[in-house]
Design a protein around this motif. Sequence first.
Motif, PDB file in Angstrom:
ATOM      1  N   THR A 203       1.106  -1.446  -0.030  1.00 22.17           N
ATOM      2  CA  THR A 203      -0.695  -0.018   0.302  1.00 22.17           C
ATOM      3  C   THR A 203       0.558   1.354  -0.253  1.00 22.17           C
ATOM      4  OG1 THR A 203      -1.612  -1.079   1.132  1.00 22.17           O
ATOM      5  CG2 THR A 203      -2.154   1.063   0.988  1.00 22.17           C
ATOM      6  N   TYR A 204       2.225   1.497   0.949  1.00 23.57           N
ATOM      7  CA  TYR A 204       2.804   2.409   0.747  1.00 23.57           C
ATOM      8  C   TYR A 204       3.870   2.610   0.586  1.00 23.57           C
ATOM      9  CZ  TYR A 204      -0.806   3.722   4.099  1.00 23.57           C
ATOM     10  OH  TYR A 204      -2.355   3.958   4.316  1.00 23.57           O
ATOM     11  N   ILE A 205       4.797   1.652  -0.400  1.00 22.81           N
ATOM     12  CA  ILE A 205       5.775   1.085  -0.847  1.00 22.81           C
ATOM     13  C   ILE A 205       6.376   1.941  -1.799  1.00 22.81           C
ATOM     14  CG2 ILE A 205       5.222  -0.441  -2.590  1.00 22.81           C
ATOM     15  CD1 ILE A 205       8.613  -0.647  -0.704  1.00 22.81           C
ATOM     16  N   ASN A 206       4.946   2.859  -2.388  1.00 17.74           N
ATOM     17  CA  ASN A 206       5.723   3.876  -3.235  1.00 17.74           C
ATOM     18  C   ASN A 206       6.141   5.347  -2.513  1.00 17.74           C
ATOM     19  OD1 ASN A 206       5.333   3.159  -6.383  1.00 17.74           O
ATOM     20  ND2 ASN A 206       2.978   3.317  -5.426  1.00 17.74           N
ATOM     21  N   MET A 207       5.912   5.294  -1.120  1.00 16.78           N
ATOM     22  CA  MET A 207       6.568   6.214  -0.075  1.00 16.78           C
ATOM     23  C   MET A 207       8.295   6.305  -0.197  1.00 16.78           C
ATOM     24  SD  MET A 207       3.922   8.076   0.782  1.00 16.78           S
ATOM     25  CE  MET A 207       4.636   9.467   2.071  1.00 16.78           C
ATOM     26  N   ILE A 208       8.768   5.302  -0.733  1.00 12.06           N
ATOM     27  CA  ILE A 208      10.058   5.204  -1.175  1.00 12.06           C
ATOM     28  C   ILE A 208      10.272   6.352  -1.955  1.00 12.06           C
ATOM     29  CG2 ILE A 208      11.957   3.459  -1.663  1.00 12.06           C
ATOM     30  CD1 ILE A 208      11.391   3.329   1.677  1.00 12.06           C
ATOM     31  N   TRP A 209      10.147   6.988  -2.982  1.00 14.14           N
ATOM     32  CA  TRP A 209      10.556   7.480  -4.262  1.00 14.14           C
ATOM     33  C   TRP A 209       9.763   8.336  -3.884  1.00 14.14           C
ATOM     34  CZ3 TRP A 209       6.952   8.363  -7.383  1.00 14.14           C
ATOM     35  CH2 TRP A 209       5.749   8.075  -7.633  1.00 14.14           C
ATOM     36  N   SER A 210       8.366   8.556  -3.264  1.00 19.14           N
ATOM     37  CA  SER A 210       7.031   9.465  -3.909  1.00 19.14           C
ATOM     38  C   SER A 210       7.634  10.418  -2.533  1.00 19.14           C
ATOM     39  CB  SER A 210       5.802   8.929  -3.556  1.00 19.14           C
ATOM     40  OG  SER A 210       4.904  10.159  -3.539  1.00 19.14           O
ATOM     41  N   ALA A 211       8.312   9.970  -1.190  1.00 25.30           N
ATOM     42  CA  ALA A 211       8.062  11.322  -0.223  1.00 25.30           C
ATOM     43  C   ALA A 211       9.828  11.350  -0.471  1.00 25.30           C
ATOM     44  CB  ALA A 211       9.003  10.335   1.044  1.00 25.30           C
ATOM     45  N   PRO A 212      10.626  11.592  -1.010  1.00 26.22           N
ATOM     46  CA  PRO A 212      11.693  12.068  -1.374  1.00 26.22           C
ATOM     47  C   PRO A 212      11.357  13.093  -2.383  1.00 26.22           C
ATOM     48  CG  PRO A 212      12.701   9.894  -1.260  1.00 26.22           C
ATOM     49  CD  PRO A 212      11.058   9.519  -1.319  1.00 26.22           C
ATOM     50  N   LEU A 213       9.979  12.695  -3.342  1.00 23.46           N
ATOM     51  CA  LEU A 213      10.321  13.766  -4.905  1.00 23.46           C
ATOM     52  C   LEU A 213       9.132  14.672  -3.587  1.00 23.46           C
ATOM     53  CD1 LEU A 213       9.766  14.060  -7.446  1.00 23.46           C
ATOM     54  CD2 LEU A 213       6.968  12.458  -7.357  1.00 23.46           C
ATOM     55  N   GLN A 214       8.207  13.829  -2.618  1.00 25.62           N
ATOM     56  CA  GLN A 214       7.010  15.127  -2.416  1.00 25.62           C
ATOM     57  C   GLN A 214       8.688  16.370  -1.741  1.00 25.62           C
ATOM     58  OE1 GLN A 214       4.129  13.744   0.390  1.00 25.62           O
ATOM     59  NE2 GLN A 214       3.919  12.233  -1.042  1.00 25.62           N
ATOM     60  N   VAL A 215       9.444  15.878  -0.714  1.00 24.92           N
ATOM     61  CA  VAL A 215       9.876  16.342   0.039  1.00 24.92           C
ATOM     62  C   VAL A 215      10.874  17.454  -0.906  1.00 24.92           C
ATOM     63  CG1 VAL A 215      12.128  16.716   1.849  1.00 24.92           C
ATOM     64  CG2 VAL A 215      10.281  14.752   1.989  1.00 24.92           C
ATOM     65  N   ALA A 216      11.316  17.747  -1.798  1.00 28.29           N
ATOM     66  CA  ALA A 216      12.240  18.505  -2.924  1.00 28.29           C
ATOM     67  C   ALA A 216      11.219  19.325  -3.433  1.00 28.29           C
ATOM     68  CB  ALA A 216      12.319  17.030  -4.194  1.00 28.29           C
ATOM     69  N   LEU A 217       9.386  18.575  -3.634  1.00 28.38           N
ATOM     70  CA  LEU A 217       9.359  20.005  -4.446  1.00 28.38           C
ATOM     71  C   LEU A 217       8.830  20.568  -2.987  1.00 28.38           C
ATOM     72  CD1 LEU A 217       6.774  16.964  -6.496  1.00 28.38           C
ATOM     73  CD2 LEU A 217       7.758  19.617  -7.435  1.00 28.38           C
ATOM     74  N   ALA A 218       8.508  20.688  -2.091  1.00 34.35           N
ATOM     75  CA  ALA A 218       8.337  21.358  -0.600  1.00 34.35           C
ATOM     76  C   ALA A 218       8.972  22.239  -0.284  1.00 34.35           C
ATOM     77  CB  ALA A 218       8.183  20.661  -0.097  1.00 34.35           C
ATOM     78  N   LEU A 219      10.407  21.631  -0.606  1.00 33.02           N
ATOM     79  CA  LEU A 219      11.563  22.660  -0.687  1.00 33.02           C
ATOM     80  C   LEU A 219      11.979  23.393  -1.481  1.00 33.02           C
ATOM     81  CD1 LEU A 219      14.028  19.997   0.976  1.00 33.02           C
ATOM     82  CD2 LEU A 219      13.038  21.394   2.297  1.00 33.02           C
ATOM     83  N   TYR A 220      11.508  23.222  -2.707  1.00 32.92           N
ATOM     84  CA  TYR A 220      11.920  23.665  -4.019  1.00 32.92           C
ATOM     85  C   TYR A 220      10.897  25.180  -3.434  1.00 32.92           C
ATOM     86  CZ  TYR A 220      10.691  26.340  -8.076  1.00 32.92           C
ATOM     87  OH  TYR A 220      10.554  27.181  -9.411  1.00 32.92           O
ATOM     88  N   PHE A 221       9.135  24.766  -3.448  1.00 35.99           N
ATOM     89  CA  PHE A 221       8.269  25.736  -3.547  1.00 35.99           C
ATOM     90  C   PHE A 221       8.890  26.348  -1.575  1.00 35.99           C
ATOM     91  CE2 PHE A 221       5.767  23.526  -5.753  1.00 35.99           C
ATOM     92  CZ  PHE A 221       5.346  24.372  -6.714  1.00 35.99           C
ATOM     93  N   LEU A 222       9.168  26.082  -0.275  1.00 34.70           N
ATOM     94  CA  LEU A 222       9.684  26.784   0.704  1.00 34.70           C
ATOM     95  C   LEU A 222      11.240  27.539   0.168  1.00 34.70           C
ATOM     96  CD1 LEU A 222       9.726  23.745   3.555  1.00 34.70           C
ATOM     97  CD2 LEU A 222       8.778  26.474   2.649  1.00 34.70           C
ATOM     98  N   TRP A 223      11.866  27.321  -0.873  1.00 36.13           N
ATOM     99  CA  TRP A 223      12.940  28.054  -1.306  1.00 36.13           C
ATOM    100  C   TRP A 223      12.522  29.502  -2.078  1.00 36.13           C
ATOM    101  CZ3 TRP A 223      18.299  27.653  -0.946  1.00 36.13           C
ATOM    102  CH2 TRP A 223      19.148  28.470  -1.643  1.00 36.13           C
ATOM    103  N   GLN A 224      11.193  29.319  -3.110  1.00 34.83           N
ATOM    104  CA  GLN A 224      10.551  30.428  -3.470  1.00 34.83           C
ATOM    105  C   GLN A 224      10.062  31.591  -2.670  1.00 34.83           C
ATOM    106  OE1 GLN A 224      10.339  30.712  -6.498  1.00 34.83           O
ATOM    107  NE2 GLN A 224      11.935  29.064  -7.165  1.00 34.83           N
ATOM    108  N   ASN A 225       9.591  30.821  -1.392  1.00 38.22           N
ATOM    109  CA  ASN A 225       8.876  31.408  -0.736  1.00 38.22           C
ATOM    110  C   ASN A 225       9.861  32.261   0.769  1.00 38.22           C
ATOM    111  OD1 ASN A 225       6.711  32.557   0.265  1.00 38.22           O
ATOM    112  ND2 ASN A 225       6.356  30.717   1.626  1.00 38.22           N
ATOM    113  N   LEU A 226      10.590  31.525   1.145  1.00 43.52           N
ATOM    114  CA  LEU A 226      11.698  32.176   1.970  1.00 43.52           C
ATOM    115  C   LEU A 226      13.591  31.614   1.706  1.00 43.52           C
ATOM    116  CD1 LEU A 226      10.465  29.932   5.722  1.00 43.52           C
ATOM    117  CD2 LEU A 226       9.655  32.128   4.824  1.00 43.52           C
ATOM    118  N   GLY A 227      13.969  31.439   0.824  1.00 46.22           N
ATOM    119  CA  GLY A 227      15.048  31.843   0.255  1.00 46.22           C
ATOM    120  C   GLY A 227      16.299  30.747   0.698  1.00 46.22           C
ATOM    121  N   PRO A 228      17.754  31.327   1.066  1.00 41.70           N
ATOM    122  CA  PRO A 228      17.908  30.285   1.941  1.00 41.70           C
ATOM    123  C   PRO A 228      17.669  30.035   3.362  1.00 41.70           C
ATOM    124  CG  PRO A 228      19.542  32.316   0.750  1.00 41.70           C
ATOM    125  CD  PRO A 228      17.188  32.510   0.625  1.00 41.70           C
TER     126      PRO A 228
END
Length: 1455
Positions: free
Chosen positions: A416-441
Motif C-alpha cells: 500500500t505504501y511502498i511507493n512512498m520510498i520514492w514519493s516521499a523524497p519527491l514530495q520533500v524536494a518539491l516542498a523545499l523548492y517552493f519553500l525556497w521560492q517563499n523564504l529563500g536560503p
Amino acid sequence: TNASRGSGCSGILRKDWNRTWHTANPDLTQCFQNTVLVWLPCLYLWMCAPIYLIYLRSHDHGYICMSHLNKAKTAVGLLLWIICWSDVFYSFWERSHGTSVPALVHHVSPTLLGLTMLLATLVIQYERMKGVQSSGVMLMYWLLALLCATVAFRSKIFQALDQEYLLLRFPLSFPLLWCFPLLFPLLWCFSLSFPLLWCFSLSFPLLWCFSLSFFLMMVTGYKRPLEDKDLWSLNSEDRSQRVVPQLVTEQKMVYSPKRVTHTEGKEGRAVEESEILIVKTSQKTKEPSLFWALCLTFGPYFLISCLYKIIQDVLMFVGPEILRLLICFVNDSSAPSWQGYFYTALLFICTCVQSLILQKYFHVCFVSGMRLRTAIIGAVYRKALVISSAARRTSTVGEIVNLMSVDAQRFMDLITYINMIWSAPLQVALALYFLWQNLGPSVLAGVAVMVLMVPINAVIAMKTKTYQVAQMKSKDNRIKLMNEMLNGIKVLKLYAWELAFKDKVSEIRESELRVLKKAAYLGAVSTFTWICAPFLVALSTFSVFVLIDEHNVLDAQKAFVSLALFNILRFPLNMLPMVISSMVQASVSLKRLRVFLSHEELQEDSVEHKAVAGCTEWSCVSLCVCRLNVCIPEGSLVAVVGHVGSGKSSLLSALLGEMEKLEGSVAVKGSVAYVSQQAWIQNSTLKDNILFGQERREAWYQRVVEACALQPDLEILPAGDETEIGEKGVNLSGGQKQRVSLARAVYCDRAVYLLDDPLSAVDAHVGKHIFDQVIGPQGLLKDKTRVLVTHGLSYLPQADLILVLVEGQITEMGSYQHVVATQGAFAEFLRTYAAVEQTDNNSETGTLHFRLTYAFSPGVSSVSKLPQTAEENKVLSKKAKDPEVGKLMEADKASTGQVKLSVFWAYLKAIGVLLSCISLLLFIGHHMASLFSNYWLSLWTDDPVVNGTQPDRMMRLGVYGALGLSQGVAVFGYSLSTSIGGILASRCLHQSMLYDVLRSPMSFFERTPSGNLVNRFAKEMDTIDSVIPSIIKMFMGSMLNVLGACVIILIATPLLAIIIPVLGLLYFFVQRFYVASSRQLKRLESVSRSPIYTHFNETLLGTSVIRAFGEQERFIRESDQRVDHNQKAYYPSIVANRWLAVRLEFVGNCIVSFAALFAVIARESLSPGIMGLSISYALQLTASLTWLVRMSSDVETNIVAVERVKEYSDTEKEAEWKHEPSSLPPGWPTDGCIDIRGLGLRYRHDLDLAIRNITININKGEKVGIVGRTGAGKSSLMLGLFRIIEAAEGHIFIDGVDIAQLGLHELRSRITIIPQGWKLILAPGKLRNVVNATRHSTRKVWPSFCILRLTEFQGVGQRQLLCLARALLRKTKILVLDEATAAVDMETDNLIQSTIRSQFEDCTVLTIAHRLNTIMDYTRVLVLDKGEMAEFDSPSNLIAQRGAFYKMAKDAGLV
C-alpha cells in the motif's frame, strides 16, 4: 471583421491579459477558443482510441443487439458529425462568397471535430459488437467535450449580446454542438448494467461517484448484516488459478527441486530458520531471487500506481499555491471579486481531482497486495506438498502457518505504501523548492534538520529488524507449541498437564512481549523524532529567516504558505519511517519465505519404472534402511515383519519416494494406494473420506464398505455415510479410522497397495474378516500387488513372500515355509510368540465407539453381527437419510451488528484505566500546544511592521519554540504510554484466552476446528499486539486534528457555522453507512480465513497419503477455493474504503471551498494572518477527515480481534481444577480402592445414558480387565473415572472420597492412564521432553527408559513405550490402560505386559483389553454389554459360568 478575427490566430496562444484577467468580465480569446478548446477533447479521444480498441478486441464479452439506447446514441453521434461537416462547408462557402478570407483554423477545427465525432460513433458501435454497453473512455470524452463547449458557448452568447453582427455566424452550430454532447452522459447513465458499471468504475476513478452496484451492497449492509450470498464473485484475474501460476510456474525460480547441504550447529543440531536470517553464510551460492520473481509477476500492474502517485504528488502542491494567491487577493483591494471566486472554484476542482486520483492509486495498490497474498499462500501450500521429510523438520506447522498469515499480511501492508520510498523524497524536494521560492536560503536550516534525522532513523530501523527476527522466532515457537497442545489436548487433560503447558506457553509469550516492549521504546523515539520533525524544520527555518536579517518580515503569505508546505512535508516525513519499518519487517518475511521455498524437496526420480534395487536413507536420522535387493512379482502378497524400529515403515516410504535415495533404483509398476500406520482422516463426511475425490460407483462402493467391515458402523452413525467426521477423526475410534483409511485405498482401485499395519487397531475377528475379504488371496485385492507390514503372525502363511527386517536390513526373505525352514531369527521369533498369537482374538477395539457416542449417539448399540429386526432396519435406514443429524464441527461464525461497548471496555480494562487516562491527557496536551503554536504564528504575522522590521519577533520566536518543545514531550509520552498499554492488554488477553481454552471440555475441541484456535492465537493476537495500539494512536490524532481544524476555521470565518453542521451530518451518515458494511465485511473475511489454516493443517498431516494417491492437484484446488472465498470478502472491503474516501474527501473539499469562499466574501474585515491560518487548516481537514473515518472504522473492525479472543470466555467450562483449601488427605489415594455406585453417564444432555446402573467394588491392588463388544461402554467408564465426562447419576469413590467433590487436577494427577491414540506431546525435540510436564529429574527419568529399553524413538510402537514411561514416572496407586498394546509386535507387547506386572504390582490396574490373553491372569474381569454390567468375576469363574465372557474366550481359542 472576419479578417481581423482571423489574423489574430497567427499566434495560437497569444495572451490578452486585459481581456482575460485584468477585467471585471473575463473572457478567453477567440484564438484560444477556436484551437485549444476544440482540439483538447479531440486529442484525448485520438490518443485513447487505439489502446481502447485493442483492449476491446482482446476482451470480447459477446454481442449486444441494437436497442433503442444504441439507436439513440448512434443517431446523436451522426447528427453531431453532420453539424460539424455543415460548419466546414459553411466556412468554405464563406471563403468563396465573402469579402474576406477566414483564417485557416476555421477550416481545420471543424474538420478535426467532424472526424472525431465520426470516430466516437464508430467506437460506440464497436463497443456494442464486443458486448460493452457503457464505457468510461467515452464518458470522459463526452464530459470533456461538454466542458469545452460550455466555455465557448458562454463566450459566444456574451459576444452576441455585445455585437449584433455575430448572430449571423452561429445561430445553429454552437447551440447544437453544446446540447448534443450533453445528451451522451445522460444516455450513458441509462445504459448502465450494475456489473459493467462496477467494472468501468474501477478503471476510471470519477465513476466511483456513480457506482450504483456497490451502493446497493452498502444499502443491504446498512439494513441487515451482510452474508456470503451478498458478496460478488471474485474477478477472474484476481483468482488463485490465475495469480498463483504466474509466480510458481512462469517464475520457475520460486520452488524447484533442489538438494541442500544439511547445516549443523555446534551441537550437531540443524540450524534454525531464524538463525539463518541473521548469520551470513561464508559461501555464496546462486539462489533463485524470490524478490525478483515477485517483481516480475506483480510489477507491471503495480507500476500503474506509480503514474497515479506522480500526478497526485504534483496536485498536492496546488493547494499552497492557491492559498498564496488568495492571501495576495485579500491584500490587494483593487483585485476584481471574480478572481477570489475563481481561486475558490479552482481549489475545489483541484482537490476533487486529487482525491479521485489518490483513490485510484490506493485501489491499484490494495488489489496488488491482495494478489500478492494469494500468490504467497498458494506458493507456500504447493511447497508444503513437495517438501522432503528432512526439510520438514526444520519448518514446523506453526512456522508455516505464520508464513501464510503474518508474513503474507505484511507484504499486503507494505504494498500500500511502498511507493512512498520514492514519493516521499519527491514530495520533500518539491516542498523545499517552493519553500525556497517563499523564504529563500533560510530553508537550508530545515534541510539540515531533516538530514540529521536520517541516521537516527537508520539506527532505529536496524534495531527494529533485529527485534523483528527475535519476535517472529518467539511467535513461531509459541504457535508450534500451541499446535502440539491442541493435537494432544486429550493427553493434556488426562494427565492434568494444563497448567504446566500454560506456563510453557506463557514463558514463550513473555519473551515475545519483552521484544515488543523494546520495539515500543524504539517506536516512541521514532514517533517523537518524526512528528516533531516538521515543527523543527519550521522553527529552524523561521528562526534563521528572521534572525539573518532584521528586515525579513514574516508576513501571512510567507508564514502560512510555508506552514501549508510544512504540513505537506509532515506526511512524507511521518510515513517514511513507517514504510522503512514495514520494509524491514517485509525483508524478514521475505527471507523466511525464501528459506522455506528453498527447502529440499522430494526426489522426483526416486521411484523409477525399471528393475527394483534400491538403497534409501532417512537423512539426519540414525534409523536407516540399506542394502535392499528385492523384486516383488505383480499381483503377489508380500508381508514385511520385524521388531519395533526395524525400518518396516521406512521401506514403504522408500517405495512411495518419501525418502532420500542415495543409490540404486526403485521401480513401481502402475498406480499406488497407501494406508498409513496412523490413519489420516479428513474433516469431511465419511462418504467423502472413502471416495477421496473419485466418482461414486454404487455397487463397488457397497462392496468396499462391506469388505472393510464398515456396514455396522454406518448403521450406528447418525447420518450413515453422510455423517461428518471431525478433525483427525475425533469422533471415530482407532479401529474405525483404520478401516475408513483402508476403504479409501480399496475404493480407489490402484495397481499397487502399500499397507502399513492396517490391522493393528482392529480385533482379531474383524482383522480376519478384513484380511479374508480385502487383503488375502480371496479378497477384493487378490489381483493387486500388496505389500503388508504386519505384526499379526496368523496372516503370514497366506503371504506369497515374507521379508524379515532387522535394523534396516532384510535378513530373511522367501515364502512362509522357506523362512520357517531356514531356522533363523524369524523361526525363533515365531516359536516364542506363536502361543501368544493364538490368543490374539477379542472384540474390536474397546474405544471403537466412545468418541463416536460422545458426539452423536446414546452409545449403547451393539455392532455385533446379530440379525436386526425389520423395524430396526427401517429406523436406521431413515436415520441415514438425514445428513443434518451427522453435523459435528461448528464453523467459525461471524458476529453481527455493532461491536459491543463491553468489548472496548474489556480492552481498556486490559490496558488499565489509569494508563488510558494518562494517554488521553497527553494526546489532548499535544494537540492543544499544536493549535496554540499555529494561532501564535498568525498573531505574529499580523504584527505591525515598524521601520521595515517587527519589534517583538524574538519574543514571538521564543514562545513559538517553547510550544513546540511541549508538543515533543507530549508526543513521546503518549506514544510510549499507548504502546506499553497495548502490550499490557495483549498479555492480559492472551493469558485469558489461553486459560479459557484449556478450561474447555473435550467436547469443545471435538467441535471446534483447530484452524479456528490457531487463527485466534496467530492472526488475532498479532492484530492485538501490533495493529490495534498504532490504530488507536492514529485515531486519537486524527480526531483531535479534525476538532482543532474546525475550531480554527470557525474562529476565522464564523459564517461557516451554517455549513459545518450540514456537512457534519452528511459526514456522520456516510461514516455510519460505511461502518455497518465495513465491519461485517471484516468479520466475514476473518471467519473465512480460519478454514484456510484448518485445511492447511489437515494437508500437512496427510502429505504422504495425498502424494501416494496423486491427489495433489485436487488439494491445491481446494486450498485455492478457500483462499478465493476469503478474498471474496476482502475485495469488497477494499472497494468500501475507496467508496468512503471519495465521499468523505468530497465533504472535506466542500469545507475547504466554503472556508475560502467565506474568506473571499469577508475579505474587507479579515486579517491575512487569520485567513491564512483558516485555509491552511482547511487544507489539512480533507486528509484528516478521511483518515479519521478510516481509523474509526479500523478501530471498530480490528477490535473484532478482541471480540473473537474474548469469545471463548463464554463457552462451557470444565469443573474447577483445584479446590482451596484441599480436603484430600496426604498421599491420596493410599490404597487404590474404587467403589462405583449406580453410575450413569451421558455424553450430551439430549442423549440417552451411555452407561447405566454400574455398581462394582474394586479392592486394593486388584487387576481388573474390562471387556465387551463395540459400543458396550468400556472407554466411557474410564472417561467417567477421570471426569472427562461428568456422571449423570450415581457416584465413584476412590479410597472413600467422592471424586465429584474434588478438583479435576486433584483427581487426574493422582491416577494414571495410558490412553488410546498414544499422543506424544512435544514430539519434535529431546527425548526428555516426554516427561517435562511432570518435572522429574534426569536421575529419575533414565531408569524408566532403561526398563523399557528405550533410548531412541521413531515408530508408533516406540511412542507407545514413551507413554508407558510417563506412567512409570507418575507411579500412582491406580493405573488405567486403554488399548495399551495396539500397533506393537509380540515382543513389545510382552515387554509392556511384564513391565506392568513388575512395576505396578501393588497398584490397582484397570485394563481395557485388546488381546484377551493379557487379562486371563487378572484378579477379576468386568464384562459390559450395552452400557450395563453383564458379568463381574474372576476369569476362571466367568468361564465356568459359560456366559458372555466364555463366548469371547471360546472365539479367541482360549477354551
